[in-house]
Write a protein that holds these residues in place. Structure first.
Motif, PDB file in Angstrom:
ATOM      1  N   MET A   1     -11.691 -10.396   0.364  1.00 18.98           N
ATOM      2  CA  MET A   1     -10.165 -10.558   0.692  1.00 18.98           C
ATOM      3  C   MET A   1      -9.929 -11.768  -0.543  1.00 18.98           C
ATOM      4  SD  MET A   1      -9.410  -8.578   2.772  1.00 18.98           S
ATOM      5  CE  MET A   1      -7.729  -9.203   3.467  1.00 18.98           C
ATOM      6  N   GLY A   2      -8.560 -11.913  -0.884  1.00 18.32           N
ATOM      7  CA  GLY A   2      -8.224 -12.817  -1.539  1.00 18.32           C
ATOM      8  C   GLY A   2      -8.128 -13.950  -0.991  1.00 18.32           C
ATOM      9  N   SER A   3      -8.112 -15.086  -2.176  1.00 20.43           N
ATOM     10  CA  SER A   3      -8.016 -16.535  -1.677  1.00 20.43           C
ATOM     11  C   SER A   3      -6.653 -17.060  -1.581  1.00 20.43           C
ATOM     12  CB  SER A   3      -8.925 -17.185  -2.827  1.00 20.43           C
ATOM     13  OG  SER A   3      -8.197 -17.314  -3.877  1.00 20.43           O
ATOM     14  N   GLY A   4      -5.867 -16.273  -1.543  1.00 19.22           N
ATOM     15  CA  GLY A   4      -4.116 -16.704  -1.344  1.00 19.22           C
ATOM     16  C   GLY A   4      -3.748 -17.150  -0.045  1.00 19.22           C
ATOM     17  N   GLY A   5      -2.501 -17.382   0.306  1.00 15.46           N
ATOM     18  CA  GLY A   5      -2.252 -18.124   1.635  1.00 15.46           C
ATOM     19  C   GLY A   5      -2.492 -16.954   2.741  1.00 15.46           C
ATOM     20  N   GLY A   6      -2.758 -15.630   2.351  1.00 13.10           N
ATOM     21  CA  GLY A   6      -2.932 -14.648   3.568  1.00 13.10           C
ATOM     22  C   GLY A   6      -4.319 -14.545   3.970  1.00 13.10           C
ATOM     23  N   SER A   7      -5.318 -15.275   3.336  1.00 13.15           N
ATOM     24  CA  SER A   7      -6.573 -14.996   3.691  1.00 13.15           C
ATOM     25  C   SER A   7      -7.023 -15.715   5.163  1.00 13.15           C
ATOM     26  CB  SER A   7      -7.535 -15.920   2.554  1.00 13.15           C
ATOM     27  OG  SER A   7      -7.055 -17.211   2.565  1.00 13.15           O
ATOM     28  N   LEU A   8      -8.011 -15.060   5.526  1.00  8.77           N
ATOM     29  CA  LEU A   8      -8.405 -15.367   6.964  1.00  8.77           C
ATOM     30  C   LEU A   8      -9.197 -16.609   7.062  1.00  8.77           C
ATOM     31  CD1 LEU A   8      -9.723 -11.784   8.367  1.00  8.77           C
ATOM     32  CD2 LEU A   8      -7.690 -13.121   8.871  1.00  8.77           C
ATOM     33  N   PHE A 160      -5.495  -4.601  -0.724  1.00 11.34           N
ATOM     34  CA  PHE A 160      -5.241  -3.610  -1.536  1.00 11.34           C
ATOM     35  C   PHE A 160      -5.277  -4.242  -3.342  1.00 11.34           C
ATOM     36  CE2 PHE A 160      -2.576  -1.293   1.435  1.00 11.34           C
ATOM     37  CZ  PHE A 160      -3.504  -0.940   2.236  1.00 11.34           C
ATOM     38  N   GLU A 161      -4.921  -5.390  -3.524  1.00 11.45           N
ATOM     39  CA  GLU A 161      -4.978  -5.918  -4.905  1.00 11.45           C
ATOM     40  C   GLU A 161      -6.352  -5.943  -5.338  1.00 11.45           C
ATOM     41  OE1 GLU A 161      -3.820  -7.349  -8.522  1.00 11.45           O
ATOM     42  OE2 GLU A 161      -2.497  -6.515  -6.775  1.00 11.45           O
ATOM     43  N   TYR A 162      -7.214  -6.268  -4.431  1.00 13.23           N
ATOM     44  CA  TYR A 162      -8.646  -6.566  -4.781  1.00 13.23           C
ATOM     45  C   TYR A 162      -9.307  -5.273  -5.152  1.00 13.23           C
ATOM     46  CZ  TYR A 162     -13.817  -7.168  -4.016  1.00 13.23           C
ATOM     47  OH  TYR A 162     -15.042  -6.943  -4.248  1.00 13.23           O
ATOM     48  N   TYR A 163      -8.910  -4.104  -4.388  1.00 17.35           N
ATOM     49  CA  TYR A 163      -9.820  -2.975  -4.589  1.00 17.35           C
ATOM     50  C   TYR A 163      -8.739  -2.323  -5.771  1.00 17.35           C
ATOM     51  CZ  TYR A 163     -12.761  -3.362  -0.756  1.00 17.35           C
ATOM     52  OH  TYR A 163     -13.795  -3.855  -0.078  1.00 17.35           O
ATOM     53  N   TYR A 164      -7.506  -2.621  -6.072  1.00 14.38           N
ATOM     54  CA  TYR A 164      -6.944  -2.184  -7.190  1.00 14.38           C
ATOM     55  C   TYR A 164      -7.654  -2.695  -8.472  1.00 14.38           C
ATOM     56  CZ  TYR A 164      -3.278  -1.789 -10.505  1.00 14.38           C
ATOM     57  OH  TYR A 164      -2.540  -1.417 -11.828  1.00 14.38           O
ATOM     58  N   GLN A 165      -7.882  -3.953  -8.476  1.00 14.06           N
ATOM     59  CA  GLN A 165      -8.383  -4.423  -9.692  1.00 14.06           C
ATOM     60  C   GLN A 165     -10.040  -3.714 -10.135  1.00 14.06           C
ATOM     61  OE1 GLN A 165      -7.320  -6.479 -11.681  1.00 14.06           O
ATOM     62  NE2 GLN A 165      -5.373  -6.764 -10.697  1.00 14.06           N
ATOM     63  N   ARG A 166     -10.554  -3.456  -8.878  1.00 12.02           N
ATOM     64  CA  ARG A 166     -11.928  -2.559  -8.920  1.00 12.02           C
ATOM     65  C   ARG A 166     -11.878  -1.459  -9.444  1.00 12.02           C
ATOM     66  NH1 ARG A 166     -16.053  -3.537  -3.716  1.00 12.02           N
ATOM     67  NH2 ARG A 166     -17.318  -2.247  -5.312  1.00 12.02           N
ATOM     68  N   CYS A 167     -10.587  -0.522  -8.956  1.00 10.51           N
ATOM     69  CA  CYS A 167     -10.447   0.673  -9.609  1.00 10.51           C
ATOM     70  C   CYS A 167     -10.028   0.675 -10.987  1.00 10.51           C
ATOM     71  CB  CYS A 167      -9.444   1.330  -8.633  1.00 10.51           C
ATOM     72  SG  CYS A 167      -9.653   1.881  -6.986  1.00 10.51           S
ATOM     73  N   ALA A 168      -9.248  -0.570 -11.384  1.00  9.49           N
ATOM     74  CA  ALA A 168      -8.905  -0.965 -12.724  1.00  9.49           C
ATOM     75  C   ALA A 168     -10.059  -0.929 -13.867  1.00  9.49           C
ATOM     76  CB  ALA A 168      -7.838  -1.936 -12.715  1.00  9.49           C
ATOM     77  N   VAL A 169     -10.999  -1.747 -13.207  1.00  7.03           N
ATOM     78  CA  VAL A 169     -12.211  -1.742 -13.800  1.00  7.03           C
ATOM     79  C   VAL A 169     -13.072  -0.664 -14.056  1.00  7.03           C
ATOM     80  CG1 VAL A 169     -14.642  -3.130 -13.845  1.00  7.03           C
ATOM     81  CG2 VAL A 169     -12.571  -4.345 -13.336  1.00  7.03           C
TER      82      VAL A 169
END
Length: 266
Positions: A1-8, A160-169
């Motif tokens: 998960m990302g490290s933004g404000g929405g992280s657990l 979704f952003e994390y796995y979007y970046q993985r798919c882009a790679v």
């Protein structure tokens, strides 16, 4: 998960539905990455053989590898476009976040006491209302769900952003390997064209030599006829005719060779 404000935060757990979605995305991305790694190994081995050793086996392996890379590129691009559409649709992200939030609240319902609140902010039942109305209100709240907060939306977007970046790679890697195989195919085409040119050049040289030898055969055929002359009885005449025929054949071949060279045919 990302490290933004929405992280657990530490000690918190994501809803079960979100974990299922993340597990599915992770499995698919890892599957693509494993297949890309195998394709990369095959590409390295193939580059060691081609274009030095061009044979049907290596060319067939190149064709199969290109087909595999096209499939992987298409799969990565499809997943990337799907996640991109989800990220661009704020309403869809909010709906998914609301679903995850409702699922988390649904686990907190007391199965013994049906009047237990589905959410911490659920208002208490007004005095005088019947139990059926209270249950209907609770059920409507569970179906529609409370509006998703920014924190839940950030969690979904980070996922979704994390796995979007993985798919882009993965897509970039598949595209890079496919471009390399296409370049290799072009280099093989150049090598084969060069070989065909050498074969055609050799065929032309042999054709000119055959033409020169055919002229010599014409002269020797004339001398081989039953003519009444003294040349066939003379040793000097024999060697002279043989030398003349050889000189004529060589001269004709050299003239033809210089002519084709001057015209850039050879």
């Amino acid at each position: 998960m990302g490290s933004g404000g929405g992280s657990l935060e530490v000690g918190e757990h994501a809803p079960f539905q979100m974990e299922c979605v993340e597990a599915a995305l992770k499995f698919r991305c890892e599957q693509l990455e494993v297949r890309l790694e195998r394709a990369s190994s095959r590409a390295v081995k193939l580059l060691q053989k081609l274009p030095q050793t061009i044979n049907p086996e290596n060319l067939e392996e190149l064709r199969r590898l290109k087909t595999t890379l096209v499939t992987l590129e298409s799969l990565s691009d499809t997943m990337q476009e799907l996640l991109e559409e989800l990220l661009d649709d704020d309403d869809e992200v909010a709906e998914i976040a609301r679903f995850f939030d409702v699922a988390g609240d649904f686990r907190d319902i007391d199965p013994v006491d049906p009047s237990t609140s589905l959410a911490p902010s659920t208002p208490s039942t007004p005095p005088g209302s019947s139990e059926s109305e209270a249950l209907q209100s609770q059920f409507s709240l569970w179906v529609e769900g409370p509006p998703a907060g920014e924190r839940e939306i950030d969690l979904v977007e980070d996922l979704f952003e994390y796995y979007y970046q993985r798919c882009a790679v993965n897509f970039t890697e598949a595209e890079r390997l496919l471009a390399g195989m296409r370049d290799l195919e072009e280099s093989i085409s150049v090598v084969l064209s060069s070989r065909r040119y050498e074969v055609n050049r050799l065929e032309l040289i042999l054709s000119m030599a055959s033409f020169a030898a055919a002229l010599g055969a014409v002269v020797s055929g004339i001398f081989g006829m039953n003519l009444r002359s003294t040349l066939e009885m003379s040793v000097i005449g024999f060697y002279g005719a043989t030398g003349f025929i050889a000189f004529m054949c060589i001269s004709v071949f050299v003239l033809l060779y210089d002519y084709t060279k001057g015209r850039n045919i050879l």
